[in-house]
Design an enzyme around this catalytic site. Structure first.
Site, PDB file in Angstrom:
ATOM      1  N   LYS A 123      62.319 -64.184   7.224  1.00 53.56           N
ATOM      2  CA  LYS A 123      61.295 -64.993   8.091  1.00 53.56           C
ATOM      3  C   LYS A 123      61.175 -66.479   7.653  1.00 53.56           C
ATOM      4  O   LYS A 123      61.190 -67.197   8.888  1.00 53.56           O
ATOM      5  CB  LYS A 123      59.841 -64.403   7.470  1.00 53.56           C
ATOM      6  CG  LYS A 123      59.624 -62.953   8.100  1.00 53.56           C
ATOM      7  CD  LYS A 123      58.345 -62.463   7.257  1.00 53.56           C
ATOM      8  CE  LYS A 123      57.933 -60.834   7.468  1.00 53.56           C
ATOM      9  NZ  LYS A 123      56.813 -60.398   7.036  1.00 53.56           N
ATOM     10  N   ALA A 130      56.734 -64.866   3.633  1.00 47.07           N
ATOM     11  CA  ALA A 130      56.245 -63.948   2.691  1.00 47.07           C
ATOM     12  C   ALA A 130      56.432 -62.513   3.244  1.00 47.07           C
ATOM     13  O   ALA A 130      56.267 -62.103   4.619  1.00 47.07           O
ATOM     14  CB  ALA A 130      54.848 -64.145   2.196  1.00 47.07           C
ATOM     15  N   ASP A 131      56.505 -61.405   2.511  1.00 46.61           N
ATOM     16  CA  ASP A 131      56.464 -59.887   2.898  1.00 46.61           C
ATOM     17  C   ASP A 131      55.916 -59.256   1.895  1.00 46.61           C
ATOM     18  O   ASP A 131      56.405 -59.207   0.489  1.00 46.61           O
ATOM     19  CB  ASP A 131      57.715 -59.533   3.311  1.00 46.61           C
ATOM     20  CG  ASP A 131      57.749 -58.293   4.121  1.00 46.61           C
ATOM     21  OD1 ASP A 131      57.329 -58.195   5.213  1.00 46.61           O
ATOM     22  OD2 ASP A 131      57.987 -57.240   3.600  1.00 46.61           O
ATOM     23  N   THR A 132      55.073 -58.247   1.932  1.00 50.77           N
ATOM     24  CA  THR A 132      54.187 -57.372   1.058  1.00 50.77           C
ATOM     25  C   THR A 132      54.613 -56.021   1.459  1.00 50.77           C
ATOM     26  O   THR A 132      54.509 -55.398   2.753  1.00 50.77           O
ATOM     27  CB  THR A 132      52.750 -57.512   1.325  1.00 50.77           C
ATOM     28  OG1 THR A 132      52.423 -58.979   1.106  1.00 50.77           O
ATOM     29  CG2 THR A 132      52.033 -57.022   0.098  1.00 50.77           C
TER      30      THR A 132
END
Length: 192
Positions: free
Chosen positions: A52, A69-71
């Site tokens: 991203k 960010a990635d959760t």
């Protein structure tokens, strides 16, 4: 201060940065999130966050810091965002009465120097036992539909959580403490 760009459409990440009073712009990434099941959960979160941030940084020219960010939620398997109400029900039923991990990968890229730092944070979340009625009522609110693991700790699902171990903001979607350390130590940016 360099212009910060949040490479995320997540309203929760936007709210967390706004809460710090840090000036930034939002520029969503166009990447298609594909999970490589051969990677560990932290590696998946880091890779998606990096993709991203890299996608957005490639579109910029100038003195920008891009944050991606990635959760993901993990309990025996990766739990992404539910496709529909049935999948949300299955995820919440799986998490009911259990301890699961929330992992947020994040990437910071300096567009001018090309410096890149990728890291992650893990928080353990303890869920109370959920009745079928509680799960169904929660799904009816539509709150779980755009969230990893089918819940948002900052909303009505706060009623499901008995305790956490680690960074609360990580569960919301951005590990503020660790991000602040990375920005200060590697990019000479102090968020205060």
């Amino acid at each position: 201060m360099k212009q910060m760009i949040l490479a995320s459409a997540s309203p929760r990440r936007r709210e967390l940065l706004q809460g710090l009073g840090v000036p930034f712009e939002v520029m969503s990434s166009d990447i298609e999130e594909k999970i490589n099941t051969e990677l560990s959960a932290p590696e998946i979160a880091k890779e998606l966050a990096y993709q991203k941030a890299k996608d957005v940084s490639n579109k910029l020219d100038g003195d920008y810091i891009v944050i991606g960010a990635d959760t993901i939620v993990e309990y025996n398997r990766i739990l992404g965002k539910p496709k529909d109400a049935d999948e949300a029900y299955q995820m919440l039923k799986l998490l009911s009465g259990k301890i699961h991990r929330v992992i947020t990968g994040f990437a910071v890229i300096d567009c001018r120097t090309k410096k890149e730092i990728v890291d992650f944070e893990v928080t353990n979340v303890y869920f109370n036992h959920l009745s079928d009625e509680e799960i169904n009522r929660y799904i009816e609110t539509k709150e779980p539909m755009d969230k990893a693991g089918a819940y948002g700790i900052q909303g009505k699902a706060s009623l499901f959580v008995s305790k956490i171990e680690g960074d609360y903001f990580n569960v919301v979607g951005l590990p503020i403490f660790k991000l602040g350390v990375v920005l200060r130590n590697h990019f000479d940016i102090n968020l205060l």
